[in-house]
Structures are given as structure tokens and as C-alpha cells.
Design a protein around this motif. Structure first.
Motif, short mmCIF file in Angstrom:
data_model
loop_
_atom_site.label_atom_id
_atom_site.label_comp_id
_atom_site.label_asym_id
_atom_site.label_seq_id
_atom_site.Cartn_x
_atom_site.Cartn_y
_atom_site.Cartn_z
N ILE A 68 0.81 -1.22 0.00
CA ILE A 68 0.00 0.00 0.00
C ILE A 68 0.85 1.27 0.00
O ILE A 68 0.29 2.37 -0.08
CB ILE A 68 -0.98 0.02 1.19
N GLU A 69 2.18 1.12 0.09
CA GLU A 69 3.04 2.31 0.07
C GLU A 69 4.44 1.89 -0.33
O GLU A 69 4.92 0.83 0.06
CB GLU A 69 3.08 2.96 1.45
N PHE A 70 5.10 2.72 -1.16
CA PHE A 70 6.49 2.49 -1.57
C PHE A 70 7.15 3.86 -1.67
O PHE A 70 6.87 4.62 -2.60
CB PHE A 70 6.51 1.75 -2.90
N THR A 71 7.97 4.21 -0.70
CA THR A 71 8.54 5.55 -0.62
C THR A 71 10.00 5.50 -0.17
O THR A 71 10.54 4.44 0.12
CB THR A 71 7.76 6.42 0.39
N ALA A 72 10.60 6.67 -0.12
CA ALA A 72 11.94 6.82 0.43
C ALA A 72 11.99 8.09 1.26
O ALA A 72 11.27 9.06 0.96
CB ALA A 72 12.98 6.88 -0.68
N ILE A 73 12.81 8.08 2.29
CA ILE A 73 13.06 9.29 3.09
C ILE A 73 14.56 9.48 3.21
O ILE A 73 15.29 8.54 3.55
CB ILE A 73 12.44 9.19 4.49
N THR A 74 15.00 10.69 2.93
CA THR A 74 16.41 11.05 3.09
C THR A 74 16.51 12.15 4.14
O THR A 74 15.78 13.15 4.07
CB THR A 74 17.00 11.57 1.77
N LYS A 100 25.85 14.64 12.21
CA LYS A 100 27.20 14.33 11.74
C LYS A 100 27.52 15.21 10.53
O LYS A 100 27.10 14.93 9.40
CB LYS A 100 27.31 12.85 11.37
N LYS A 101 28.30 16.25 10.78
CA LYS A 101 28.49 17.31 9.79
C LYS A 101 29.02 16.77 8.46
O LYS A 101 28.60 17.19 7.39
CB LYS A 101 29.43 18.38 10.35
N ASP A 102 29.97 15.87 8.51
CA ASP A 102 30.55 15.32 7.28
C ASP A 102 30.00 13.93 6.98
O ASP A 102 30.58 13.19 6.17
CB ASP A 102 32.07 15.26 7.41
N GLY A 103 28.91 13.57 7.62
CA GLY A 103 28.33 12.24 7.43
C GLY A 103 27.52 12.14 6.16
O GLY A 103 27.10 13.14 5.58
N LEU A 104 27.29 10.92 5.72
CA LEU A 104 26.49 10.68 4.54
C LEU A 104 25.03 11.06 4.79
O LEU A 104 24.58 11.10 5.94
CB LEU A 104 26.54 9.20 4.16
N GLU A 105 24.31 11.34 3.71
CA GLU A 105 22.87 11.49 3.83
C GLU A 105 22.29 10.16 4.30
O GLU A 105 22.73 9.09 3.86
CB GLU A 105 22.25 11.86 2.48
N ARG A 106 21.31 10.20 5.20
CA ARG A 106 20.68 8.97 5.68
C ARG A 106 19.49 8.66 4.78
O ARG A 106 18.46 9.31 4.84
CB ARG A 106 20.21 9.12 7.13
N VAL A 107 19.66 7.66 3.94
CA VAL A 107 18.62 7.28 2.98
C VAL A 107 17.98 5.97 3.44
O VAL A 107 18.68 4.99 3.69
CB VAL A 107 19.18 7.11 1.56
N VAL A 108 16.66 5.98 3.57
CA VAL A 108 15.91 4.79 3.97
C VAL A 108 14.81 4.55 2.95
O VAL A 108 14.08 5.49 2.59
CB VAL A 108 15.29 4.97 5.38
#
Length: 228
Positions: free
Chosen positions: A94-100, A199-207
Motif C-alpha cells: 500500500i506504500e512504496f517511498t523513500a526518506i532522506t 554528523k556534519k561530514d556524514g552521509l545522507e541517511r537514505v531509507v
């Protein structure tokens, strides 16, 4: 190593379960690249603490990698067996999404993804239960805002906000790493929150997120329940 029945029992008690290695590293990286690119192009969906967060709906036909995602998910015996033991055969999507979340994103408040007025716990003959699977597409630390989950809160019809503030658990765990491709399946009534990305130099958190519900029971000739 749980059987499907053991997965279902665990899920019903805690409202959340972890499944390891749902995606290959190659698929995770390809999906991550596609989602980051889509953040600049797609129409955004509203989320809590919207600033420095990007969210959009995925069409499975956008790119072959999204079909590969489904093939890997469906071929994972532990997850496939567990999900069908929890929800029933051939679950509906019923849902297919991403959050960054990028550096600067603030912590969300503990929240369920369905309203208490539409709780399947309180009104099981009216509303279907639904379950969301969250899969990080990179190793995720607490500083990067790893998701927090409040186990057992799915059984509280009006939520458990006064308890979850001090009892929610970080998906990053004691080793401070929510591993790439390791998913958590949560009842949508389970309180959870995305944490702040500090985390200033951290990667974007993609889920990447997919939500399942029981397929309408058409063998009964009539399905009276609705999606929460």
C-alpha cells in the motif's frame, strides 16, 4: 534463523522485528544513488520535521533497480515466510517511498503512522493492520539519525508517548551501526521517530520504505475492513 511462526509471534509481542541482509550491497548502493538523484526531481511528500528531509513516492517502473529490490525481498526466505505468517498469504503493498535526512535534520517526536482513531488494535473489525519495512541504504550511526523504535507501543490504542520518550531503542544498537540492507518491520501503530542528523561530514541517511497490509479476503465475498 526464526521460522515464519516464530517471526509472527515476535512481531505480535513487540510490534517490531529486525531482518538481516534483505538487500545485496550492490542493490543498496544503486537504490541509494537513484533516490539521491530523485530528491532533486520528484514531488516531495510531507513528513514530520520536513526541513532537511526529502520524501517521495516510488513507482516500481521508474528504474530496473526497483524491480530488483522486490526480487531480493521476495527471495529472502526468512522475511517472506515471516511476513506471510504475520499478515497472511500474498500481502498487498500500500506504500512504496523513500526518506532522506541530511545534516541539520531535527529529531522527530515519537509517532505512529496511523491515527489512534483508526487503530486496528481498538477497532479490529473496521481497520486492517499495516506494517512498514524500513531499510537503510548505507551504514547508519546514531549521529546520522538512526531510527528509534518503541517496542510494544502498538498494543496501546491511544499511543504511549509518555513512556516512549525514555524507552525507545536506536536501530544503531550498541555497536552504533544500523547496517546497510538490514530492515526493521514495524506495526504502523508502533511509535517510532527519525532522529536528528548531527554528523556534519556524514552521509545522507537514505531509507527505503514499503508498507504491507493483508490482501482483501475476497473468498468471503465481502471485505468490510479498510486501511487505517
Amino acid at each position: 534463523d526464526y521460522t515464519g511462526h516464530e517471526c509472527a509471534t515476535h512481531q505480535m509481542i513487540h510490534g517490531a522485528s529486525v531482518y538481516g541482509d534483505l538487500l545485496t550491497p550492490e542493490t543498496s548502493q544503486q537504490l541509494r544513488d537513484l533516490i539521491l538523484e530523485g530528491n532533486m526531481k520528484q514531488k516531495m511528500l510531507p513528513v514530520l520535521e520536513n526541513e532537511f528531509r526529502y520524501s517521495w513516492a516510488i513507482d516500481v517502473n521508474m528504474h530496473p533497480a526497483f524491480k530488483t529490490f522486490w526480487k531480493e525481498l521476495a527471495s529472502h526466505p526468512n522475511f517472506a515466510d515471516g511476513l506471510q505468517a504475520i499478515i497472511g498469504p500474498d500481502p498487498a503493498v500500500i506504500e512504496f517511498t523513500a526518506i532522506t535526512a541530511v545534516y541539520g535534520a531535527k529529531a522527530q517526536v515519537d509517532h505512529p503512522d496511523v491515527l489512534s482513531e483508526a487503530s486496528a488494535t481498538k477497532f479490529p473489525n473496521t481497520y486492517m493492520p499495516s506494517y512498514s519495512l524500513f531499510i537503510p541504504l548505507q551504514d547508519t550511526s546514531k549521529e546520522m539519525g538512526a531510527t528509534h523504535v518503541c517496542p510494544g507501543s502498538h498494543l496501546c490504542g491511544d499511543g504511549a508517548h509518555d513512556v516512549c520518550f525514555t524507552h525507545s531503542l536506536s536501530m544503531a544498537g550498541d555497536d552504533d551501526n544500523w547496517r546497510t540492507g538490514w530492515g526493521i518491520l514495524i506495526n504502523q501503530q508502533t511509535l517510532h521517530k527519525g532522529m536528528s542528523h548531527t554528523k556534519k561530514d556524514g552521509l545522507e541517511r537514505v531509507v527505503i520504505i514499503v508498507t504491507f497490509a493483508p490482501r482483501p479476503q475476497t473468498f468471503r465475498k465481502l471485505e468490510t475492513r479498510t486501511i487505517s
